[in-house]
Design an enzyme around this catalytic site. Structure first.
Site, PDB file in Angstrom:
ATOM      1  N   TYR A 164      37.581  37.050  40.704  1.00 60.41           N
ATOM      2  CA  TYR A 164      36.506  37.035  39.704  1.00 60.41           C
ATOM      3  C   TYR A 164      35.135  36.796  40.317  1.00 60.41           C
ATOM      4  O   TYR A 164      34.121  36.880  39.620  1.00 60.41           O
ATOM      5  CB  TYR A 164      36.763  35.951  38.643  1.00 60.41           C
ATOM      6  CG  TYR A 164      37.763  36.368  37.613  1.00 60.41           C
ATOM      7  CD1 TYR A 164      39.073  36.648  37.990  1.00 60.41           C
ATOM      8  CD2 TYR A 164      37.428  36.489  36.279  1.00 60.41           C
ATOM      9  CE1 TYR A 164      40.010  37.047  37.062  1.00 60.41           C
ATOM     10  CE2 TYR A 164      38.364  36.885  35.345  1.00 60.41           C
ATOM     11  CZ  TYR A 164      39.646  37.162  35.741  1.00 60.41           C
ATOM     12  OH  TYR A 164      40.569  37.555  34.821  1.00 60.41           O
ATOM     13  N   LYS A 259      50.718  32.484  43.731  1.00 55.73           N
ATOM     14  CA  LYS A 259      51.535  33.575  44.270  1.00 55.73           C
ATOM     15  C   LYS A 259      51.428  33.500  45.795  1.00 55.73           C
ATOM     16  O   LYS A 259      51.110  34.474  46.488  1.00 55.73           O
ATOM     17  CB  LYS A 259      51.021  34.917  43.705  1.00 55.73           C
ATOM     18  CG  LYS A 259      51.862  36.104  44.053  1.00 55.73           C
ATOM     19  CD  LYS A 259      53.202  36.165  43.330  1.00 55.73           C
ATOM     20  CE  LYS A 259      54.019  37.343  43.826  1.00 55.73           C
ATOM     21  NZ  LYS A 259      55.415  37.322  43.355  1.00 55.73           N
ATOM     22  N   ASP A 312      55.215  34.522  39.129  1.00 55.62           N
ATOM     23  CA  ASP A 312      56.115  35.404  38.376  1.00 55.62           C
ATOM     24  C   ASP A 312      57.293  34.614  37.797  1.00 55.62           C
ATOM     25  O   ASP A 312      57.628  34.736  36.613  1.00 55.62           O
ATOM     26  CB  ASP A 312      56.589  36.603  39.217  1.00 55.62           C
ATOM     27  CG  ASP A 312      57.025  36.237  40.624  1.00 55.62           C
ATOM     28  OD1 ASP A 312      56.926  35.050  40.994  1.00 55.62           O
ATOM     29  OD2 ASP A 312      57.477  37.134  41.374  1.00 55.62           O
ATOM     30  N   ASP A 336      43.927  33.519  33.726  1.00 50.62           N
ATOM     31  CA  ASP A 336      43.585  34.474  32.668  1.00 50.62           C
ATOM     32  C   ASP A 336      44.873  35.015  32.038  1.00 50.62           C
ATOM     33  O   ASP A 336      45.048  35.024  30.816  1.00 50.62           O
ATOM     34  CB  ASP A 336      42.750  35.606  33.293  1.00 50.62           C
ATOM     35  CG  ASP A 336      41.973  36.394  32.260  1.00 50.62           C
ATOM     36  OD1 ASP A 336      42.121  36.134  31.060  1.00 50.62           O
ATOM     37  OD2 ASP A 336      41.205  37.291  32.658  1.00 50.62           O
TER      38      ASP A 336
HETATM   39  O1  LIG Z   1      34.829  38.292  30.485  1.00 54.54           O
HETATM   40  C1  LIG Z   1      35.645  39.034  29.974  1.00 54.54           C
HETATM   41  O2  LIG Z   1      35.315  40.077  29.397  1.00 54.54           O
HETATM   42  C2  LIG Z   1      37.100  38.682  29.971  1.00 54.54           C
HETATM   43  C3  LIG Z   1      37.333  37.242  30.304  1.00 54.54           C
HETATM   44  C4  LIG Z   1      38.679  36.784  29.963  1.00 54.54           C
HETATM   45  O3  LIG Z   1      39.587  37.534  29.677  1.00 54.54           O
HETATM   46  C5  LIG Z   1      38.935  35.360  29.929  1.00 54.54           C
HETATM   47  O4  LIG Z   1      38.115  34.567  30.368  1.00 54.54           O
HETATM   48  O5  LIG Z   1      40.018  34.959  29.468  1.00 54.54           O
HETATM   49 MG   LIG Z   2      41.423  36.492  29.226  1.00 55.78          MG
END
Ligand SMILES: O=C(O)CCC(=O)C(=O)O
Ligand SMILES: [Mg+2]
Ligand SMILES: NC(=O)C1=CN([C@@H]2O[C@H](COP(=O)(O)OP(=O)(O)OC[C@H]3O[C@@H](n4cnc5c(N)ncnc54)[C@H](OP(=O)(O)O)[C@@H]3O)[C@@H](O)[C@H]2O)C=CC1
Length: 447
Positions: A164, A259, A312, A336
């Site tokens: 990210y 992972k 997983d 996420d």
């Molecule tokens: O920033 C986004 O568009 C997605 C972020 C996301 O899915 C989250 O933080 O859970």
């Molecule tokens: Mg999300």
């Protein structure tokens, strides 16, 4: 209409409101704290309108008018772009910084090209290193699992690093080629082992594909590249927060989810760093020869187990044996995925709250786990529960426990009365479907 890029945006602090500040012993919260809010895109305005009414009602009920939040709108996303030509105006980020605690609706991020995530940008600009997502079941909420009540977990997702961080190179671009050339030159051993991204490998694959029926083509090398940074300090502050939370809330375990069998020096490092934090800061010792650790007798949090699980396997274990897991610390991408998967077990992302927090500076931005759900935008249909519960977390973060409890009690009552939005109604026998605003009405009536 073309945006007017010269139009600046300056938020107006509401009269009578005062700033929250971080004192030596935590937040210093005035009776009328100014809290910036972002409505959000898509269904954001629907759920925000419902949420603000519920939060105001809970505060009024709890404190009889002695306390009240002074809401201050700040702009981000489409609303900001239309007004200023900027998706995330500096003034909005500055307001989150200055007023410490804020709340937001979801913001759209296009897939592939276009702007990078504003949500991620806000987390990075404010250095909100913990994405805190508690996952618990409310009695009566429909769930695909037999015993949703067994799910009671708190996700600590690292919020600033990992894939990210946005260090990416577009397939076919000169920059991507530069990175490929650099890898081939500097790391020939590893790189040549698989030879991806070289013209020779490209030609070889094209020939193979032709042999199975693909047309004869001459395509340039196109390899997208992403870089996944994971630092010791990034892990230290995340895992330290997770273990600290587990101790303060008398939880049973902290699981480092990773992972690391495949990504040894990123995900694997996260696991090793995590155990190191448990030892160095909390005096944890190996349990039965390791790798699990436990905090020994005589120390704060004695008995707390720090363990790890490969992502997983973890994703199937949380379905089969959710009681084995409690607080989970994990990297950004895993967090996420886990957030939405776990939310589904307790009723879906319509009821999944969250917060982005820097526990050191006190900065926090509260937001739902889900996105903008664009197909429902403006229909007054979706479940506002996720943002309302994020607001409940905000109230608790301010120390306004009575108001937070009032929100939870109202949520319990509305669900027990089977007055629910479409997402629950479609799975619940004998439910009465209410709109997004109608659900807020039910909560307010229940107060
Ligand atoms: O920033 C986004 O568009 C997605 C972020 C996301 O899915 C989250 O933080 O859970
Ligand atoms: Mg999300
Ligand atoms: N923090 C943020 O601001 C986030 C922003 N996003 C962004 O949101 C946009 C849309 O993302 P998308 O992948 O469609 O994911 P969404 O989370 O927006 O929606 C996916 C599905 O989840 C269900 N859902 C979402 N919100 C609610 C709600 N409040 N009540 C009930 N059900 C809900 C709906 O399911 P059903 O169809 O079954 O009714 C919906 O179709 C993207 O641009 C993405 O980047 C995504 C995540 C977080």
């Amino acid at each position: 209409m073309a945006p007017d890029v010269d139009r600046a945006f300056t938020p107006t602090p509401p009269a009578g409101g005062a700033r929250i500040v971080k004192g030596p012993r935590g937040l210093d919260v005035p009776d009328h704290p100014i809290i910036p809010f972002i409505e959000g895109d898509g269904t954001g305005p629907d759920i925000w309108r419902a949420t603000v009414r519920v939060l105001d009602a809970a505060v009024a009920k709890a404190y009889g008018g002695a306390r009240q939040i002074a809401w201050m709108e700040i702009l981000a996303g489409e609303k900001a772009f239309n007004a200023t030509g900027n998706w995330l105006p500096d003034a909005s980020v500055d307001a989150c910084r200055e007023y410490l605690v804020s709340i937001k609706g979801p913001l759209t991020t296009p897939v592939g090209g276009g702007i990078r995530s504003l949500n991620v940008a806000l987390r990075q600009l404010l250095d909100l290193f913990v994405c805190l997502r508690p996952v618990r079941w409310f009695e009566g909420v429909p769930s695909p699992v037999k015993q949703p009540g067994d799910v009671d977990m708190v996700i600590f997702r690292e919020n600033t690093e990992d894939i990210y961080a946005g260090i990416e190179f577009e397939p076919g671009s000169a920059d991507a080629q530069k990175v490929l050339d650099f890898l081939a030159r500097e790391f020939p051993k590893g790189f040549n082992k698989i030879r991806f991204g070289t013209p020779a490998r490209n030609a070889e694959w094209l020939t193979q594909l032709e042999a199975i029926g693909a047309p004869h083509r001459q395509l340039p090398v196109q390899v997208g590249i992403g870089i996944k940074p994971v630092s010791y300090l990034g892990t230290e502050r995340l895992v330290h927060s997770a273990i600290g939370y587990a101790i303060a809330n008398r939880r049973k375990s902290v699981t480092l989810v990773h992972k690391g069998n495949i990504m040894k020096f990123t995900e694997g490092a996260f696991r090793d760093f995590g155990y190191q934090v448990a030892r160095d800061f909390f005096g944890a010792v190996e349990l039965d020869g390791g790798p699990w650790h436990v905090i020994p007798e005589g120390r704060p949090g004695a008995g707390l187990v720090i363990k790890d699980a490969i992502a997983d396997a973890f994703l199937q274990q949380i379905l089969l044996r959710p009681r084995d897991y409690d607080v989970c610390a994990t990297l950004n991408l895993n967090g996420d995925y886990l957030s939405d998967a776990l939310a589904a077990q307790v009723g879906g992302i319509g009821i999944a709250p969250g917060a982005n927090i820097n526990y050191i500076t006190g900065h926090a931005v509260f937001e739902a786990t889900h996105g903008t759900a664009p197909k429902y935008a403006g229909l007054d249909k979706v479940n506002p529960g996720s943002l309302i519960l994020s607001g409940e977390m905000l109230l608790r973060y301010l120390g306004w426990t009575e108001a937070a409890d009032a929100v939870l009690a109202a949520m319990d009552q509305a669900i027990a009365g089977r007055h629910v939005t479409y997402d629950f109604a479609r799975l619940m026998d004998g439910a009465t479907e209410v709109s997004c605003s109608g659900f807020a009405d039910k909560l307010i009536e229940a107060m």
